[in-house]
Design a protein around this motif. Structure first.
Motif, PDB file in Angstrom:
ATOM      1  N   MET A   1     -21.646 -22.109  -1.219  1.00 39.55           N
ATOM      2  CA  MET A   1     -20.659 -21.461  -0.424  1.00 39.55           C
ATOM      3  C   MET A   1     -19.172 -21.403  -1.006  1.00 39.55           C
ATOM      4  SD  MET A   1     -19.393 -21.902   3.590  1.00 39.55           S
ATOM      5  CE  MET A   1     -21.150 -21.810   4.148  1.00 39.55           C
ATOM      6  N   ARG A   2     -18.470 -20.233  -1.046  1.00 40.71           N
ATOM      7  CA  ARG A   2     -17.303 -20.316  -1.527  1.00 40.71           C
ATOM      8  C   ARG A   2     -16.315 -20.389  -0.480  1.00 40.71           C
ATOM      9  NH1 ARG A   2     -13.328 -16.248  -3.289  1.00 40.71           N
ATOM     10  NH2 ARG A   2     -12.232 -16.837  -5.209  1.00 40.71           N
ATOM     11  N   ARG A   3     -15.355 -21.488  -0.718  1.00 45.35           N
ATOM     12  CA  ARG A   3     -14.432 -21.827   0.484  1.00 45.35           C
ATOM     13  C   ARG A   3     -12.870 -21.388   0.068  1.00 45.35           C
ATOM     14  NH1 ARG A   3     -16.527 -27.393   2.868  1.00 45.35           N
ATOM     15  NH2 ARG A   3     -15.574 -26.762   4.681  1.00 45.35           N
ATOM     16  N   HIS A   4     -12.181 -20.803   0.781  1.00 49.50           N
ATOM     17  CA  HIS A   4     -10.957 -20.570   0.564  1.00 49.50           C
ATOM     18  C   HIS A   4     -10.120 -21.713   1.290  1.00 49.50           C
ATOM     19  CE1 HIS A   4     -11.576 -16.750  -1.411  1.00 49.50           C
ATOM     20  NE2 HIS A   4     -12.038 -16.140  -0.043  1.00 49.50           N
ATOM     21  N   PHE A   5      -9.442 -22.509   0.580  1.00 50.23           N
ATOM     22  CA  PHE A   5      -8.476 -23.424   1.127  1.00 50.23           C
ATOM     23  C   PHE A   5      -7.416 -24.134   0.115  1.00 50.23           C
ATOM     24  CE2 PHE A   5     -12.425 -25.360  -0.846  1.00 50.23           C
ATOM     25  CZ  PHE A   5     -12.051 -26.617  -1.271  1.00 50.23           C
ATOM     26  N   PRO A   6      -6.417 -24.323   0.525  1.00 52.70           N
ATOM     27  CA  PRO A   6      -6.268 -24.811   1.969  1.00 52.70           C
ATOM     28  C   PRO A   6      -5.563 -23.550   2.816  1.00 52.70           C
ATOM     29  CG  PRO A   6      -4.240 -25.398   0.944  1.00 52.70           C
ATOM     30  CD  PRO A   6      -5.131 -24.582  -0.149  1.00 52.70           C
ATOM     31  N   PHE A   7      -4.920 -22.485   2.202  1.00 51.22           N
ATOM     32  CA  PHE A   7      -4.449 -21.420   2.857  1.00 51.22           C
ATOM     33  C   PHE A   7      -5.387 -20.722   3.952  1.00 51.22           C
ATOM     34  CE2 PHE A   7      -3.185 -21.294  -1.685  1.00 51.22           C
ATOM     35  CZ  PHE A   7      -2.137 -22.113  -1.671  1.00 51.22           C
ATOM     36  N   ALA A   8      -6.492 -20.349   3.670  1.00 49.62           N
ATOM     37  CA  ALA A   8      -7.442 -19.584   4.839  1.00 49.62           C
ATOM     38  C   ALA A   8      -7.499 -20.601   6.150  1.00 49.62           C
ATOM     39  CB  ALA A   8      -8.623 -19.259   4.106  1.00 49.62           C
ATOM     40  N   LEU A   9      -7.570 -21.732   5.760  1.00 47.93           N
ATOM     41  CA  LEU A   9      -8.025 -22.742   6.877  1.00 47.93           C
ATOM     42  C   LEU A   9      -6.801 -23.069   7.663  1.00 47.93           C
ATOM     43  CD1 LEU A   9     -10.512 -24.851   4.972  1.00 47.93           C
ATOM     44  CD2 LEU A   9     -11.164 -23.584   6.813  1.00 47.93           C
ATOM     45  N   LEU A  10      -5.661 -23.308   7.153  1.00 48.06           N
ATOM     46  CA  LEU A  10      -4.551 -23.455   7.742  1.00 48.06           C
ATOM     47  C   LEU A  10      -4.271 -22.233   8.741  1.00 48.06           C
ATOM     48  CD1 LEU A  10      -2.234 -25.088   4.969  1.00 48.06           C
ATOM     49  CD2 LEU A  10      -3.123 -26.122   6.785  1.00 48.06           C
ATOM     50  N   SER A  11      -4.407 -20.964   8.152  1.00 47.77           N
ATOM     51  CA  SER A  11      -4.143 -19.893   8.618  1.00 47.77           C
ATOM     52  C   SER A  11      -5.153 -19.577  10.020  1.00 47.77           C
ATOM     53  CB  SER A  11      -4.037 -18.726   7.752  1.00 47.77           C
ATOM     54  OG  SER A  11      -3.026 -18.578   6.914  1.00 47.77           O
ATOM     55  N   THR A  12      -6.500 -20.084   9.551  1.00 46.54           N
ATOM     56  CA  THR A  12      -7.534 -19.964  10.507  1.00 46.54           C
ATOM     57  C   THR A  12      -7.165 -20.652  11.819  1.00 46.54           C
ATOM     58  OG1 THR A  12      -9.220 -19.589   8.839  1.00 46.54           O
ATOM     59  CG2 THR A  12      -9.970 -20.383  11.088  1.00 46.54           C
ATOM     60  N   ASP A 225       3.030 -22.261  15.310  1.00 47.68           N
ATOM     61  CA  ASP A 225       3.122 -21.187  14.403  1.00 47.68           C
ATOM     62  C   ASP A 225       3.742 -19.965  14.476  1.00 47.68           C
ATOM     63  OD1 ASP A 225       1.311 -23.151  13.084  1.00 47.68           O
ATOM     64  OD2 ASP A 225      -0.341 -22.622  14.364  1.00 47.68           O
ATOM     65  N   TYR A 226       3.389 -19.111  13.603  1.00 49.08           N
ATOM     66  CA  TYR A 226       4.145 -17.558  13.630  1.00 49.08           C
ATOM     67  C   TYR A 226       3.218 -16.560  13.519  1.00 49.08           C
ATOM     68  CZ  TYR A 226       8.329 -20.473  12.917  1.00 49.08           C
ATOM     69  OH  TYR A 226       9.285 -21.273  13.121  1.00 49.08           O
ATOM     70  N   THR A 227       3.629 -15.431  14.133  1.00 43.98           N
ATOM     71  CA  THR A 227       2.879 -14.315  13.818  1.00 43.98           C
ATOM     72  C   THR A 227       3.908 -13.558  12.806  1.00 43.98           C
ATOM     73  OG1 THR A 227       3.895 -12.823  15.628  1.00 43.98           O
ATOM     74  CG2 THR A 227       1.793 -13.656  16.192  1.00 43.98           C
ATOM     75  N   PHE A 242       1.660  -5.720   5.973  1.00 43.16           N
ATOM     76  CA  PHE A 242       0.742  -6.624   5.961  1.00 43.16           C
ATOM     77  C   PHE A 242       0.929  -7.582   7.614  1.00 43.16           C
ATOM     78  CE2 PHE A 242       1.181  -6.111   1.516  1.00 43.16           C
ATOM     79  CZ  PHE A 242      -0.383  -5.991   1.006  1.00 43.16           C
ATOM     80  N   THR A 243       0.033  -7.877   8.138  1.00 46.69           N
ATOM     81  CA  THR A 243       0.069  -8.784   9.498  1.00 46.69           C
ATOM     82  C   THR A 243      -0.942 -10.081   9.166  1.00 46.69           C
ATOM     83  OG1 THR A 243      -1.512  -7.341  10.560  1.00 46.69           O
ATOM     84  CG2 THR A 243       0.661  -6.714  10.879  1.00 46.69           C
ATOM     85  N   GLY A 244      -0.251 -10.923  10.197  1.00 45.01           N
ATOM     86  CA  GLY A 244      -1.295 -12.069  10.034  1.00 45.01           C
ATOM     87  C   GLY A 244      -0.446 -13.191  10.733  1.00 45.01           C
ATOM     88  N   THR A 245      -0.777 -14.507  10.359  1.00 43.60           N
ATOM     89  CA  THR A 245      -0.079 -15.713  10.918  1.00 43.60           C
ATOM     90  C   THR A 245       0.200 -16.721   9.723  1.00 43.60           C
ATOM     91  OG1 THR A 245      -2.299 -16.753  11.074  1.00 43.60           O
ATOM     92  CG2 THR A 245      -1.739 -15.538  13.008  1.00 43.60           C
ATOM     93  N   GLY A 246       1.338 -17.581  10.050  1.00 42.43           N
ATOM     94  CA  GLY A 246       1.885 -18.525   8.972  1.00 42.43           C
ATOM     95  C   GLY A 246       2.405 -19.558   9.737  1.00 42.43           C
ATOM     96  N   LEU A 247       2.572 -20.504   9.040  1.00 41.72           N
ATOM     97  CA  LEU A 247       3.062 -21.845   9.439  1.00 41.72           C
ATOM     98  C   LEU A 247       3.896 -22.392   8.474  1.00 41.72           C
ATOM     99  CD1 LEU A 247       0.252 -24.587   9.337  1.00 41.72           C
ATOM    100  CD2 LEU A 247       0.094 -22.196   8.326  1.00 41.72           C
ATOM    101  N   LEU A 248       5.020 -23.128   8.923  1.00 40.85           N
ATOM    102  CA  LEU A 248       5.985 -23.995   8.356  1.00 40.85           C
ATOM    103  C   LEU A 248       5.608 -25.359   8.175  1.00 40.85           C
ATOM    104  CD1 LEU A 248       8.696 -23.955   6.717  1.00 40.85           C
ATOM    105  CD2 LEU A 248       9.979 -24.525   8.754  1.00 40.85           C
ATOM    106  N   ARG A 255       3.568 -21.232   4.348  1.00 45.16           N
ATOM    107  CA  ARG A 255       2.054 -20.767   4.056  1.00 45.16           C
ATOM    108  C   ARG A 255       1.675 -19.759   4.990  1.00 45.16           C
ATOM    109  NH1 ARG A 255       3.949 -23.602   0.810  1.00 45.16           N
ATOM    110  NH2 ARG A 255       2.976 -25.033  -0.466  1.00 45.16           N
ATOM    111  N   ALA A 256       1.128 -18.555   4.695  1.00 52.42           N
ATOM    112  CA  ALA A 256       0.812 -17.573   5.495  1.00 52.42           C
ATOM    113  C   ALA A 256      -0.664 -16.844   4.936  1.00 52.42           C
ATOM    114  CB  ALA A 256       1.906 -16.701   5.916  1.00 52.42           C
ATOM    115  N   THR A 257      -1.294 -16.207   5.803  1.00 49.79           N
ATOM    116  CA  THR A 257      -2.608 -15.322   5.341  1.00 49.79           C
ATOM    117  C   THR A 257      -2.317 -14.196   6.048  1.00 49.79           C
ATOM    118  OG1 THR A 257      -3.915 -17.315   4.815  1.00 49.79           O
ATOM    119  CG2 THR A 257      -4.838 -15.113   5.126  1.00 49.79           C
TER     120      THR A 257
END
Length: 519
Positions: A1-12, A225-227, A242-248, A255-257
């Motif tokens: 399984m291909r896993r996107h991390f850390p960014f995807a998981l932080l954003s998840t 976190d942030y929208t 682009f829209t999504g979520t991010g965090l400091l 970091r945001a996705t």
């Protein structure tokens, strides 16, 4: 399984927190309840290994994943993200400590990775970037343990290049360890930033292959976190939102996705001491495609962020856009340049400028009212030389729709004038900037001609984007080899009556099967 991390998981995790505001995994509790099973607290309450190092969020995530993979530490994804966040906030690096090596976090495709000397470059850079080393701080004892960890975890080191013809283990324990312990001292962890980034930010930047852009970054706090909404307008008037979520995280790691509905991107920015955000955003599956960005809050001090285009030919007229904050007053133009205001507000001024045939050649200051950006506008009389950037890079074949996507390569043509000495590639050369070009590829050498690399390795489009070929055996090639190749990338630029060419070297190479957060 291909896993996107850390960014995807932080954003998840951020997305989950938004969907269920009452849930929040506690990173401190995870450390206390789970990590201390092995990292038994000392009498003073400190934790062996955990309290002997400081890292970036990506490096902490790699550590946590290794605990999960190698030592069967059972964490949910929410707990994993929470503990990475906690460790980043309490045992991270300052932004200043990452300077000079952020390119590896930002996936910058045009970067040279070297250590402080050849020994360190060769010792560490044979398996991963040297940046991965420099983006850590450890106690002297923990650096020594890291050497032993490498020996135990990767015993094939014994058989690698530069190991069999010398006392490599003796060198590692003396010269290498000395450099590590003196250059990357543990020190004290910086306090978490704790800044409220909510609000509208003015942004400016450039995406290679697509051009300069300006726009807004809108952040709204949602729990921890942030929208996020990033709306960009490019020089050709095309727009993307682009829209999504991010965090400091930590002392200033953003970091945001985000997604525009068709393409997912990551943002890897640093919060500067002046309150600005700067860094790079890039596509999730094609991280070579993206743009650099600088953002300032709309209530920041008046300033000029960018000038686009940043060059003007003597005797020519062009529209130039100035982006910034508090842009008020009349244009302040270089000698020999005249113009008029096409439109103006506090964040954007569009000027129609004309450079006289005898205008002063060189990088000139450009301003609005009391604001000025030194060297913002390059005035030139002709292009003497074209360079293709990057001058050496790679792409990777891949599977269309498969688990390992293709890695393209983006090129641009940069014009130069020789300067007063009339000689190419000397200190007084004038960098004009990115100029329009037509593109083609050629076989690099006789072996490439024989294998018809230019035919099979991939195609380059009108914007300088090289798309590599498909992975897997190709029955049309000798020995059913794959679609790797060794190529010249050629840019042709027309400047008045003259036609100039520049070249870059491209390796279209094989897939990367292991892709860690810090390469």
């Amino acid at each position: 399984m291909r896993r996107h991390f850390p960014f995807a998981l932080l954003s998840t995790c951020a997305a989950m927190a938004l969907a269920a505001p009452g849930f929040a995994a506690d990173g401190a509790a995870v450390v206390a309840d789970v990590c201390t099973s092995c990292h038994v607290p000392r009498a003073d309450g400190t934790l062996p290994r955990i309290d002997e190092g400081r890292r970036t969020p990506e490096a902490w995530d790699m550590t946590v994943v290794r605990m999960m993979r190698n030592h069967q530490v059972a964490l949910t994804e929410e707990e994993r993200v929470a503990v990475v966040r906690y460790l980043s906030d309490t045992r991270g690096l300052s932004v200043a400590e990452t300077e000079g090596y952020r390119y590896i976090l930002e996936r910058e495709p045009v970067a040279t990775d070297t250590g402080p000397n050849d020994l360190m470059t060769q010792t560490c850079g044979r398996c991963h970037s040297y940046s991965r080393v420099a983006l850590q701080r450890r106690t002297a004892e923990d650096w020594e343990k890291l050497l032993h960890f490498h020996l135990g975890q990767y015993p094939s080191l014994e058989y690698q290049a530069l190991a069999r013809d010398r006392d490599w283990w003796g060198i590692a324990q003396t010269e290498v360890l000395k450099t590590l312990t003196e250059s990357y001292v543990m020190g004290t962890a910086p306090a978490a930033a704790g800044a409220d980034l909510s609000g509208t930010w003015q942004v400016a930047g450039r995406q290679p292959g697509r051009g300069d852009y300006h726009g807004t970054l809108t952040l709204a706090a949602a729990g921890q976190d942030y929208t996020v909404t990033m709306a960009l307008t490019f020089a050709d008037a095309s727009t993307t939102t682009f829209t999504g979520t991010g965090l400091l995280l930590g002392a200033g790691e953003w970091r945001a996705t985000l997604s525009d509905g068709a393409t997912d991107i990551r943002q890897v920015f640093a919060l500067g001491g002046d309150g600005s955000l700067s860094g790079r955003w890039f596509e999730v599956d094609r991280d070579k495609i993206g743009g650099r960005l600088r953002a300032v809050k709309s209530d920041a001090a008046a300033q000029i962020l960018s000038v686009s285009p940043a060059h003007l030919k003597a005797g020519a007229t062009a529209e130039v856009t100035i982006t910034g904050l508090g842009l008020a007053g009349e244009p302040v133009l270089p000698a020999g340049v005249s113009g008029e205001v096409v439109s103006q507000d506090e964040t954007r001024v569009v000027l129609r400028l004309t450079a006289a045939a005898d205008a002063v050649i060189g990088a000139q200051d450009l301003g609005i009212g009391s604001l000025s950006l030194p060297g913002a506008l390059v005035v030139y009389d002709k292009i003497d030389r074209v360079a293709v950037v990057p001058e050496l890079t790679f792409s990777r074949i891949g599977d269309n729709g498969g688990p390992i996507p293709k890695v393209p390569a983006q090129f641009e043509a940069v014009g130069f004038a020789h300067g007063p000495d009339g000689q190419p590639e000397t200190a007084d050369d004038l960098r004009i900037g990115v100029v329009p070009a037509t593109w083609r590829t050629e076989d690099y050498d006789a072996a490439a001609v024989e294998m018809q690399d230019a035919k099979f390795a991939g195609q380059i489009d009108a914007n300088g984007l090289f798309e590599p070929g498909d992975a897997g055996p190709n029955p049309e090639r000798p020995m059913n080899t794959n679609n790797a190749g060794n190529l010249w990338v050629v840019a042709t630029v027309t400047d008045g009556a003259q036609v100039l060419e520049g070249k870059a070297h491209l390796y279209a190479t094989v897939q990367r099967f292991v892709d860690t957060p810090i390469r």
